[in-house]
Design an enzyme around this catalytic site. Structure first.
Site, PDB file in Angstrom:
ATOM      1  N   ASP A  32     -14.690  25.638   8.556  1.00 35.24           N
ATOM      2  CA  ASP A  32     -15.511  26.512   7.718  1.00 35.24           C
ATOM      3  C   ASP A  32     -15.931  25.776   6.444  1.00 35.24           C
ATOM      4  O   ASP A  32     -15.092  25.274   5.699  1.00 35.24           O
ATOM      5  CB  ASP A  32     -14.737  27.776   7.357  1.00 35.24           C
ATOM      6  CG  ASP A  32     -15.647  28.910   6.909  1.00 35.24           C
ATOM      7  OD1 ASP A  32     -16.470  28.693   6.009  1.00 35.24           O
ATOM      8  OD2 ASP A  32     -15.528  30.012   7.467  1.00 35.24           O
ATOM      9  N   SER A  80     -20.692  32.829   6.312  1.00 33.02           N
ATOM     10  CA  SER A  80     -19.780  32.558   7.426  1.00 33.02           C
ATOM     11  C   SER A  80     -19.929  33.568   8.555  1.00 33.02           C
ATOM     12  O   SER A  80     -19.722  33.224   9.723  1.00 33.02           O
ATOM     13  CB  SER A  80     -18.329  32.551   6.928  1.00 33.02           C
ATOM     14  OG  SER A  80     -18.100  31.459   6.074  1.00 33.02           O
ATOM     15  N   THR A 133     -15.061  34.384  10.426  1.00 28.39           N
ATOM     16  CA  THR A 133     -15.212  33.518  11.598  1.00 28.39           C
ATOM     17  C   THR A 133     -14.435  34.012  12.808  1.00 28.39           C
ATOM     18  O   THR A 133     -15.032  34.237  13.872  1.00 28.39           O
ATOM     19  CB  THR A 133     -14.840  32.065  11.254  1.00 28.39           C
ATOM     20  OG1 THR A 133     -15.684  31.613  10.191  1.00 28.39           O
ATOM     21  CG2 THR A 133     -15.022  31.165  12.460  1.00 28.39           C
ATOM     22  N   ASP A 258     -13.691  25.771   3.271  1.00 34.60           N
ATOM     23  CA  ASP A 258     -14.720  26.563   2.590  1.00 34.60           C
ATOM     24  C   ASP A 258     -14.235  27.116   1.257  1.00 34.60           C
ATOM     25  O   ASP A 258     -14.949  27.062   0.252  1.00 34.60           O
ATOM     26  CB  ASP A 258     -15.128  27.712   3.518  1.00 34.60           C
ATOM     27  CG  ASP A 258     -16.070  28.698   2.859  1.00 34.60           C
ATOM     28  OD1 ASP A 258     -17.197  28.299   2.523  1.00 34.60           O
ATOM     29  OD2 ASP A 258     -15.681  29.879   2.694  1.00 34.60           O
ATOM     30  N   HIS A 262     -15.810  26.531  -2.393  1.00 33.08           N
ATOM     31  CA  HIS A 262     -16.251  27.576  -3.330  1.00 33.08           C
ATOM     32  C   HIS A 262     -15.638  27.359  -4.712  1.00 33.08           C
ATOM     33  O   HIS A 262     -16.279  27.603  -5.736  1.00 33.08           O
ATOM     34  CB  HIS A 262     -15.854  28.954  -2.812  1.00 33.08           C
ATOM     35  CG  HIS A 262     -16.763  29.509  -1.765  1.00 33.08           C
ATOM     36  ND1 HIS A 262     -18.067  29.848  -2.021  1.00 33.08           N
ATOM     37  CD2 HIS A 262     -16.550  29.776  -0.448  1.00 33.08           C
ATOM     38  CE1 HIS A 262     -18.628  30.319  -0.917  1.00 33.08           C
ATOM     39  NE2 HIS A 262     -17.724  30.279   0.056  1.00 33.08           N
ATOM     40  N   ASP A 300     -19.701  26.120  10.302  1.00 36.42           N
ATOM     41  CA  ASP A 300     -20.654  27.215  10.207  1.00 36.42           C
ATOM     42  C   ASP A 300     -21.720  26.950   9.149  1.00 36.42           C
ATOM     43  O   ASP A 300     -22.832  27.459   9.213  1.00 36.42           O
ATOM     44  CB  ASP A 300     -19.937  28.537   9.917  1.00 36.42           C
ATOM     45  CG  ASP A 300     -18.915  28.423   8.795  1.00 36.42           C
ATOM     46  OD1 ASP A 300     -18.725  27.313   8.241  1.00 36.42           O
ATOM     47  OD2 ASP A 300     -18.279  29.438   8.462  1.00 36.42           O
ATOM     48  N   HIS A 301     -21.374  26.118   8.160  1.00 35.01           N
ATOM     49  CA  HIS A 301     -22.267  25.780   7.049  1.00 35.01           C
ATOM     50  C   HIS A 301     -21.538  24.780   6.181  1.00 35.01           C
ATOM     51  O   HIS A 301     -20.378  24.448   6.441  1.00 35.01           O
ATOM     52  CB  HIS A 301     -22.620  27.031   6.224  1.00 35.01           C
ATOM     53  CG  HIS A 301     -21.400  27.763   5.737  1.00 35.01           C
ATOM     54  ND1 HIS A 301     -20.625  27.308   4.691  1.00 35.01           N
ATOM     55  CD2 HIS A 301     -20.797  28.903   6.183  1.00 35.01           C
ATOM     56  CE1 HIS A 301     -19.609  28.116   4.505  1.00 35.01           C
ATOM     57  NE2 HIS A 301     -19.670  29.100   5.403  1.00 35.01           N
ATOM     58  N   HIS A 403     -22.818  28.469  -0.750  1.00 34.99           N
ATOM     59  CA  HIS A 403     -23.114  27.666   0.426  1.00 34.99           C
ATOM     60  C   HIS A 403     -24.417  26.900   0.241  1.00 34.99           C
ATOM     61  O   HIS A 403     -25.211  27.198  -0.647  1.00 34.99           O
ATOM     62  CB  HIS A 403     -23.249  28.566   1.661  1.00 34.99           C
ATOM     63  CG  HIS A 403     -22.010  29.312   2.010  1.00 34.99           C
ATOM     64  ND1 HIS A 403     -21.963  30.276   2.991  1.00 34.99           N
ATOM     65  CD2 HIS A 403     -20.746  29.241   1.505  1.00 34.99           C
ATOM     66  CE1 HIS A 403     -20.736  30.766   3.092  1.00 34.99           C
ATOM     67  NE2 HIS A 403     -19.983  30.155   2.185  1.00 34.99           N
TER      68      HIS A 403
END
Length: 440
Positions: A32, A80, A133, A258, A262, A300-301, A403
């Site tokens: 993620d 996500s 997810t 992820d 962030h 996912d990104h 993101h």
């Protein structure tokens, strides 16, 4: 958002490969937030400085292509939920969607298809197991924030009258044991073994099983257990191997790459990458021992707009990053509790401060200590300052706390891996895997 002619051509070409080379087992791993700056950064982070050349990592060894990640609108940047929905159903949707389309109607996921074909199914995550997810593989909801409803779906949404997920490992006890409903009891009534102590992971001897090892998510790898995903991956593959007669499908997520992104926390991110890399190594080893298995790894990104090098300096200092042994938030809390500020700072980061930096850190820490419990502005200021000191010392750059739309890596290995080479859209990755599963 329209697909390009090139993308459609790739999809048709990859679909034709499916029927000739379908694997029995599928290991699907999602990092993620893991854009290419993370995999590149991890290479330099792990480099053996005593050798002349930079060593390749598992990400380099298995790399086969890149994937686009946009949601079903013109924003270009996915979250996500939409990203995982695309990766699980081969259908783009809106940000926040959990395996539903833009009309908020349920989409059949590859895990549900796998279950209908008689495969054993599993979900593993370092977040709560009902986070965006993993949820997008076994639940359907118009909003990723409806955690209780999503958890309910793990019992209520059945496939051919059966629970869809045979093995679940992750966090999220508070969503499964609630005043209004005790989902753990319902799982146990249907024959699932339940474990809530990570130290007892090995006590799970067979499937079906449910392991919830924290109230919400696991602590960051840098703060507590640096191998929790790798440990769960190894255990999961062992359990699936004992139950592999009809094949299996498992999705394992490195959830908190992820979250560190962030937070713009580079040391945190590299620790999560290390855990994810070790989990991938376990998966690759399984494929080597079971050549009828396919391993696909993607993201996912990307998160944070990470850059390796910043502020006009042509350098990125991994030695600085390696010296940091706690997350930014943990460091800030330690500073607030300490009577020896600079000693604590040095113990936690190893970064030397000049007089001006030391004075500012002392001032912000003192202000944060005096802040009332119901106020957070000054505590946030301290966290922000700690983040900046670490980023500046390592020459790490960040463009956002959110993101980005950059393409993400695709790794593939094992039977059928050739279908994932080149540039694909995230829906094409899912479509290929679904094609494989449907051949069962």
């Amino acid at each position: 958002m329209k697909k390009s002619l090139i993308a459609t051509t790739v999809l048709l070409a990859s679909s034709s490969l499916a029927y000739a080379d379908a694997p029995k087992n599928i290991i699907y791993m999602i990092g993620d937030g893991m854009g290419p700056a993370y995999t590149t950064g991890y290479r330099y982070f792990k480099d053996d400085k005593s050798t002349k050349y930079v060593e390749r990592t598992i990400f380099d060894e298995l790399f086969v292509g890149l994937a686009s990640t946009s949601p079903d609108d013109d924003t270009v940047v996915t979250d996500s939920a939409a990203g995982a929905t695309a990766l699980s159903t081969a259908t783009k949707s809106y940000n926040g969607a959990i395996a539903v389309d833009t009309a908020k109607k349920p989409l059949t996921t590859m895990l549900q298809i796998a279950k209908s074909k008689g495969l054993t199914t599993a979900l593993v995550a370092t977040s709560q197991i009902n986070h965006a997810t993993p949820a997008s593989f076994a639940a359907h909801n118009e909003s990723r924030r409806n955690y209780d409803e999503i958890a309910n779906d793990y019992v209520d949404v059945k496939v051919d009258g059966k629970l869809a997920v045979d093995l679940m490992l992750g966090g999220g006890t508070k969503y499964f044991i609630r005043d209004d409903r005790n989902l753990v009891s319902e799982f146990k009534q249907t024959g699932y073994q339940y474990v809530d102590d990570f130290d007892k992971l090995e006590s799970i001897k067979s499937i079906p099983a449910l392991g919830l090892f924290s109230d919400v998510a696991f602590a960051y790898a840098i703060d507590q257990n640096p191998t929790r995903l790798a440990d769960m991956a190894k255990k999961t593959l062992s359990l699936l191997d004992n139950n592999k007669r009809d094949g299996f499908f498992v999705m394992l997520e490195g959830s908190q790459i992820d979250w560190c992104g962030h937070a713009n926390d580079i040391a945190c991110a590299m620790a999560e990458m290390d855990d994810f890399a070790n989990a991938i190594k376990h998966a690759k080893q399984y494929v080597d021992q079971n050549p009828d298995t396919l391993l696909v790894v993607t993201a996912d990104h990307s998160t944070g707009g990470l850059t390796l090098g910043a502020n006009g300096h042509y350098s990125w200092h991994t030695d600085v990053i390696k010296g940091v042994n706690a997350s930014i938030t943990k460091i800030a809390k330690a500073l607030m509790k300490s009577d020896h500020l600079l000693t604590t700072w040095s113990d936690k980061t190893g970064i030397k401060l000049d007089k001006s930096q030391s004075e500012q850190l002392a001032m912000l820490t003192a202000t944060a200590k005096s802040e009332k419990d119901d106020e957070h502005k000054e505590k946030e200021a301290l966290v922000k300052h700690v983040r900046q000191l670490i980023s500046d010392a390592s020459n790490t750059g960040w463009t956002t706390g959110g993101h980005t739309a950059i393409d993400v890596p695709i790794l593939a290995y094992g039977k059928g891996a050739d279908a994932f080479k080149g540039h694909l859209d995230n829906t094409e990755i899912a479509n290929q895997l679904i094609n494989y599963i449907k051949q069962r």
